[in-house]
Write a protein that holds these residues in place. Structure first.
Motif, PDB file in Angstrom:
ATOM      1  N   UNK A  22     -30.566  17.340  -0.737  1.00  0.00           N
ATOM      2  CA  UNK A  22     -30.285  17.656  -2.155  1.00  0.00           C
ATOM      3  C   UNK A  22     -29.054  18.622  -2.099  1.00  0.00           C
ATOM      4  N   UNK A  23     -28.175  18.926  -1.328  1.00  0.00           N
ATOM      5  CA  UNK A  23     -27.126  19.618  -1.230  1.00  0.00           C
ATOM      6  C   UNK A  23     -25.874  18.536  -1.018  1.00  0.00           C
ATOM      7  N   UNK A  24     -24.975  18.513  -1.833  1.00  0.00           N
ATOM      8  CA  UNK A  24     -23.814  18.005  -1.652  1.00  0.00           C
ATOM      9  C   UNK A  24     -22.626  18.639  -1.366  1.00  0.00           C
ATOM     10  N   UNK A  25     -21.896  18.401  -0.258  1.00  0.00           N
ATOM     11  CA  UNK A  25     -20.720  18.954   0.234  1.00  0.00           C
ATOM     12  C   UNK A  25     -19.747  17.938   0.568  1.00  0.00           C
ATOM     13  N   UNK A  26     -18.443  18.538   0.735  1.00  0.00           N
ATOM     14  CA  UNK A  26     -17.414  17.676   1.037  1.00  0.00           C
ATOM     15  C   UNK A  26     -17.125  17.421   2.259  1.00  0.00           C
ATOM     16  N   UNK A  27     -16.887  16.303   2.679  1.00  0.00           N
ATOM     17  CA  UNK A  27     -16.686  15.844   4.137  1.00  0.00           C
ATOM     18  C   UNK A  27     -15.093  14.910   4.143  1.00  0.00           C
ATOM     19  N   UNK A  28     -14.748  15.118   5.379  1.00  0.00           N
ATOM     20  CA  UNK A  28     -13.465  14.257   5.632  1.00  0.00           C
ATOM     21  C   UNK A  28     -13.638  13.478   6.720  1.00  0.00           C
ATOM     22  N   UNK A  29     -13.447  12.205   6.550  1.00  0.00           N
ATOM     23  CA  UNK A  29     -13.265  11.359   7.736  1.00  0.00           C
ATOM     24  C   UNK A  29     -12.191  10.771   8.099  1.00  0.00           C
ATOM     25  N   UNK A  30     -11.841  10.448   9.212  1.00  0.00           N
ATOM     26  CA  UNK A  30     -10.655   9.710   9.811  1.00  0.00           C
ATOM     27  C   UNK A  30     -10.983   8.289   9.995  1.00  0.00           C
ATOM     28  N   UNK A  31     -10.564   7.355   9.428  1.00  0.00           N
ATOM     29  CA  UNK A  31     -11.067   5.757   9.442  1.00  0.00           C
ATOM     30  C   UNK A  31      -9.911   5.099  10.151  1.00  0.00           C
ATOM     31  N   UNK A  32     -10.484   4.011  10.904  1.00  0.00           N
ATOM     32  CA  UNK A  32      -9.753   3.209  11.826  1.00  0.00           C
ATOM     33  C   UNK A  32     -10.281   1.772  11.380  1.00  0.00           C
ATOM     34  N   UNK A  56     -10.768  -7.882  11.912  1.00  0.00           N
ATOM     35  CA  UNK A  56     -11.631  -8.724  10.998  1.00  0.00           C
ATOM     36  C   UNK A  56     -12.112 -10.143  11.933  1.00  0.00           C
ATOM     37  N   UNK A  57     -13.279 -10.365  11.632  1.00  0.00           N
ATOM     38  CA  UNK A  57     -13.829 -11.694  12.312  1.00  0.00           C
ATOM     39  C   UNK A  57     -14.740 -12.559  11.863  1.00  0.00           C
ATOM     40  N   UNK A  58     -14.906 -13.971  12.139  1.00  0.00           N
ATOM     41  CA  UNK A  58     -15.766 -14.614  11.267  1.00  0.00           C
ATOM     42  C   UNK A  58     -16.926 -14.924  12.172  1.00  0.00           C
ATOM     43  N   UNK A  59     -18.254 -14.578  11.929  1.00  0.00           N
ATOM     44  CA  UNK A  59     -19.317 -14.858  13.053  1.00  0.00           C
ATOM     45  C   UNK A  59     -19.695 -16.128  12.768  1.00  0.00           C
ATOM     46  N   UNK A  60     -20.583 -16.526  13.757  1.00  0.00           N
ATOM     47  CA  UNK A  60     -21.150 -18.017  14.025  1.00  0.00           C
ATOM     48  C   UNK A  60     -21.911 -18.544  12.687  1.00  0.00           C
ATOM     49  N   UNK A  61     -22.227 -17.637  11.671  1.00  0.00           N
ATOM     50  CA  UNK A  61     -22.886 -18.300  10.601  1.00  0.00           C
ATOM     51  C   UNK A  61     -21.897 -18.438   9.379  1.00  0.00           C
ATOM     52  N   UNK A  62     -20.637 -18.074   9.595  1.00  0.00           N
ATOM     53  CA  UNK A  62     -19.603 -18.153   8.560  1.00  0.00           C
ATOM     54  C   UNK A  62     -19.426 -16.985   7.535  1.00  0.00           C
ATOM     55  N   UNK A  63     -20.045 -15.880   7.972  1.00  0.00           N
ATOM     56  CA  UNK A  63     -19.847 -14.612   7.468  1.00  0.00           C
ATOM     57  C   UNK A  63     -18.317 -13.777   7.935  1.00  0.00           C
ATOM     58  N   UNK A  64     -17.597 -13.292   7.021  1.00  0.00           N
ATOM     59  CA  UNK A  64     -16.533 -12.743   7.461  1.00  0.00           C
ATOM     60  C   UNK A  64     -16.788 -11.538   7.548  1.00  0.00           C
ATOM     61  N   UNK A  65     -16.389 -10.614   8.532  1.00  0.00           N
ATOM     62  CA  UNK A  65     -16.716  -9.255   8.878  1.00  0.00           C
ATOM     63  C   UNK A  65     -15.640  -8.245   9.083  1.00  0.00           C
ATOM     64  N   UNK A  66     -15.607  -7.354   8.674  1.00  0.00           N
ATOM     65  CA  UNK A  66     -14.647  -6.286   8.952  1.00  0.00           C
ATOM     66  C   UNK A  66     -15.224  -5.040   9.571  1.00  0.00           C
ATOM     67  N   UNK A  67     -14.480  -4.509  10.822  1.00  0.00           N
ATOM     68  CA  UNK A  67     -14.904  -3.505  11.538  1.00  0.00           C
ATOM     69  C   UNK A  67     -14.179  -2.321  11.444  1.00  0.00           C
ATOM     70  N   UNK A  68     -14.837  -1.261  11.393  1.00  0.00           N
ATOM     71  CA  UNK A  68     -14.334   0.022  11.018  1.00  0.00           C
ATOM     72  C   UNK A  68     -15.014   0.992  12.089  1.00  0.00           C
ATOM     73  N   UNK A  69     -14.609   2.229  12.624  1.00  0.00           N
ATOM     74  CA  UNK A  69     -14.947   3.350  12.862  1.00  0.00           C
ATOM     75  C   UNK A  69     -14.386   4.584  12.213  1.00  0.00           C
ATOM     76  N   UNK A  70     -15.133   5.478  12.323  1.00  0.00           N
ATOM     77  CA  UNK A  70     -14.761   6.806  11.580  1.00  0.00           C
ATOM     78  C   UNK A  70     -15.182   8.138  12.371  1.00  0.00           C
TER      79      UNK A  70
END
Length: 196
Positions: free
Chosen positions: A127-137, A141-155
């Motif tokens: 129940x407590x909201x606090x600020x957070x900073x994330x460095x994102x990379x 992008x890949x297309x999986x065998x079922x035709x879904x387009x995926x974007x991959x991120x790390x943070x």
């Protein structure tokens, strides 16, 4: 299109010479999303844990800096490789999952250059909201065998757990404390493009 923007492939577009996801709705794939954390035990040993129950939506805007993120974490899904420790983390000493079953993150601003950026947001735990900073990379992008387009991120980011009232600890005889206050966050996420 400008000279810095051209058509990308699949669900990608090229902005400033870097392929990024197209504008639209991208959903977190719970089976390929990890919200990890690292603390120190006895102020020395790294202890790693993660939450496996993660859901969320990333709304990618035409301008990356106008994008937004909303994520919900099932706090009972915490796992650290030790059942006793996991039960303690779920107790009211820490996450109190009975009273607060979920945590949420929502972005408040995004800055983006090339394939990386900084995501500012609000993390709510117990129940407590606090600020957070994330460095994102953005990793690609890949297309999986079922035709879904995926974007991959790390943070990555760092928080003080006591900001959320997670203050349980023990003082050691030789000085110091049992569990570090500072916690490193490590996120690996695959997003699936929601097609029209």
């Amino acid at each position: 299109m400008t000279n810095t923007e051209s058509a990308g492939t699949a669900a990608g577009r090229v902005l400033g010479g870097v392929e990024l996801p197209v504008a639209g709705t991208w959903k977190v794939d719970p089976g390929h999303a990890e919200v990890g954390f690292v603390g120190r035990h006895f102020m020395l040993t790294k202890v790693r844990g993660r939450f496996t129950g993660v859901e969320g939506v990333v709304t990618v805007a035409e301008r990356p800096e106008d994008s937004s993120v909303e994520v919900t974490i099932d706090m009972a899904s915490v796992t650290s490789g030790d059942q006793t420790r996991d039960d303690h983390l779920r107790s009211d000493d820490f996450f109190d999952v009975t009273e607060h079953p979920t945590a949420t993150f929502r972005s408040t601003s995004v800055s983006w250059i090339g394939a990386g950026g900084v995501l500012e947001g609000e993390l709510t735990i117990k129940g407590l909201a606090r600020p957070v900073t994330l460095k994102v990379e953005h990793l690609g992008l890949v297309r999986d065998p079922w035709g879904n387009d995926r974007a991959v991120f790390s943070a990555k980011g760092r928080i003080n757990r006591e900001d959320w009232g997670l203050s349980w600890n023990m003082v050691l005889e030789a000085g110091g404390i049992l569990v570090s206050k500072e916690i490193d966050l490590e996120l690996e996420v695959e997003l699936i493009h929601e097609k029209d």
